[in-house]
Design an enzyme around this catalytic site. Structure first.
Site, mmCIF file in Angstrom:
data_model
loop_
_atom_site.group_PDB
_atom_site.id
_atom_site.type_symbol
_atom_site.label_atom_id
_atom_site.label_comp_id
_atom_site.label_asym_id
_atom_site.label_seq_id
_atom_site.Cartn_x
_atom_site.Cartn_y
_atom_site.Cartn_z
ATOM 1 C CB CYS A 107 0.329 3.262 5.666
ATOM 2 S SG CYS A 107 1.255 3.472 3.932
ATOM 3 C CG HIS A 156 0.484 -2.321 -5.909
ATOM 4 N ND1 HIS A 156 1.577 -2.068 -5.051
ATOM 5 C CD2 HIS A 156 0.703 -1.668 -6.734
ATOM 6 C CE1 HIS A 156 1.790 -2.464 -6.337
ATOM 7 N NE2 HIS A 156 2.085 -1.871 -7.122
ATOM 8 C CG HIS A 216 7.654 0.567 -3.179
ATOM 9 N ND1 HIS A 216 7.580 0.318 -1.805
ATOM 10 C CD2 HIS A 216 6.722 0.166 -3.959
ATOM 11 C CE1 HIS A 216 6.028 -0.465 -1.994
ATOM 12 N NE2 HIS A 216 5.405 -0.427 -3.462
ATOM 13 C CB CYS A 231 7.844 5.690 2.532
ATOM 14 S SG CYS A 231 7.019 6.250 4.380
ATOM 15 C CG HIS A 288 9.151 -5.279 -2.525
ATOM 16 N ND1 HIS A 288 9.463 -3.687 -2.096
ATOM 17 C CD2 HIS A 288 7.670 -5.815 -2.606
ATOM 18 C CE1 HIS A 288 8.103 -2.928 -2.447
ATOM 19 N NE2 HIS A 288 7.016 -4.346 -2.139
ATOM 20 C CD GLU A 311 11.226 -0.637 1.441
ATOM 21 O OE1 GLU A 311 9.939 -1.285 1.506
ATOM 22 O OE2 GLU A 311 11.333 -1.223 2.492
ATOM 23 C CB THR A 320 9.508 -0.206 6.104
ATOM 24 O OG1 THR A 320 8.303 -0.663 4.164
ATOM 25 C CG2 THR A 320 10.542 0.367 5.333
ATOM 26 C CB SER A 340 -2.925 -3.378 -2.749
ATOM 27 O OG SER A 340 -2.402 -3.558 -1.409
ATOM 28 C CB SER A 349 -2.673 1.329 -1.802
ATOM 29 O OG SER A 349 -3.381 -0.109 -1.607
HETATM 30 S S1 SF4 Z 1 7.202 2.381 5.071
HETATM 31 FE FE1 SF4 Z 1 5.437 1.330 3.959
HETATM 32 S S2 SF4 Z 1 3.287 0.926 5.405
HETATM 33 FE FE2 SF4 Z 1 5.738 1.841 6.455
HETATM 34 S S3 SF4 Z 1 4.371 4.491 6.331
HETATM 35 FE FE3 SF4 Z 1 6.126 3.804 5.052
HETATM 36 S S4 SF4 Z 1 4.540 3.595 2.876
HETATM 37 FE FE4 SF4 Z 1 3.288 2.740 4.671
#
Ligand code: SF4
Length: 308
Positions: A35, A64, A98, A120, A148, A150, A184, A240, A284
């Site tokens: 992604c 992962h 994360h 991200c 988690h 994140e 997310t 993953s 991933s």
């Molecule tokens: S939030 Fe997570 S799934 Fe969405 S682009 Fe970022 S890393 Fe990828």
């Protein structure tokens, strides 16, 4: 002379069959693989490795996927845990997609280590909204999994009265002014359930829908592919979560499914009687692994041909 004849002639050796050899169609998901956020993190890590920067580490495995971690390690970038950062005097540390709790980031920086933030941008946005809501007097509710990484990172921006809910149980102990943020990768249904529970008690509610649609779109595409296929091959690390989620989705539709990490796991026997084979991959999984899997499937087993 036809292109195929030319290819046979110029190869000079054995003729290699191209494409699906036994009459089945191969479908490859458009959204298979990295992604946006993972690609960005990988670009950061590999460009630091390729520049030959020494002493660069990632805080935990950056994604992962064992094959990518190994490739990075051989390029000079290895994962470490937080306890090793100070002990080993690590000078440069890449933070994975994360994100991490704010206090941890401050501690690492205060110890003299340069933090390269590959969080991200969508996760950063959720952290930013958590901070904003807290500063404006809202009690922050995070829809997600409290364990988690994140969510742990977002919580660190959300104030002491933050609440994390998974959307399956009622929300309790709320103030009258509530701000909602979402991990997310959560489904929108979880947000809807929490919102309907919160509006029962709160007088003022602000919602930031921080769901990244990459996961939802990937799941949707995989589902539609699995409904057409006799066999699904799902590619990605066994550790993953999102790859496992794809494989479970396919299985829940009663489609024969194999979750593999690399093309070497492909077995010829899987394809007997197949008319349509679908290939999808987690966020991933790198392109080079997906391409190799597709190639082996088109050639029906490749290296594993005799092992089945
Ligand atoms: S939030 Fe997570 S799934 Fe969405 S682009 Fe970022 S890393 Fe990828």
């Amino acid at each position: 002379m036809s292109t195929a004849k030319k290819r046979r002639k110029t190869s000079g050796k054995k003729t290699v069959k191209r494409g699906p050899s036994r009459g089945f169609e191969v479908l490859v998901a458009k959204r298979a693989g990295f992604c946006f956020g993972v690609k960005r993190a990988m670009d950061i890590a590999f460009s630091m490795a390729n520049e030959g920067q020494k002493g660069v580490y990632t805080l935990g495995p950056i994604i992962h996927n064992p094959q990518v971690i190994e490739k990075l390690r051989s390029s000079g970038v290895s994962p470490v845990d937080v306890g090793q950062v100070r002990k080993r005097g690590i000078r440069t540390l890449i933070i994975r997609t994360h994100g991490i709790p704010r206090q941890l980031c401050d501690t690492i920086s205060a110890g003299g280590c340069r933090v390269v933030d590959a969080t991200c941008p969508f996760v950063k946005k959720a952290q930013h909204y958590a901070k904003l809501l807290n500063e404006n007097g809202y009690q922050v509710v995070i829809v997600g999994d409290s364990q988690h990484p994140e969510v742990k990172g977002i919580m660190s921006y959300a104030g002491d009265d933050v609440v994390v809910v998974d959307g399956n149980s009622p929300v309790q102990g709320l103030s009258s002014k509530v701000g909602i943020i979402v991990q997310t990768t959560q489904p929108v249904e979880a947000l809807k359930r929490v919102l309907s529970s919160v509006i029962e008690v709160a007088k003022e509610v602000k919602v930031y829908n921080t769901i990244c649609n990459s996961t939802a779109l990937r799941l949707r595409e995989t589902e539609s592919m699995a409904r057409k296929a006799d066999l699904m091959v799902v590619v990605g690390g066994r550790n993953s979560a999102n790859t496992t989620q794809l494989a479970n989705l396919c299985r829940s539709l009663d489609v024969r499914t194999h979750h593999i990490e690399t093309a070497d796991e492909i077995r010829d026997s899987w394809f007997r009687g197949c008319r349509k084979v679908g290939i999808t991959a987690g966020a991933s999984t790198p392109d080079w692994i997906i391409a190799e899997v597709e190639k082996r499937i088109r050639y029906r087993g490749g290296a594993s041909r005799n092992g089945t």
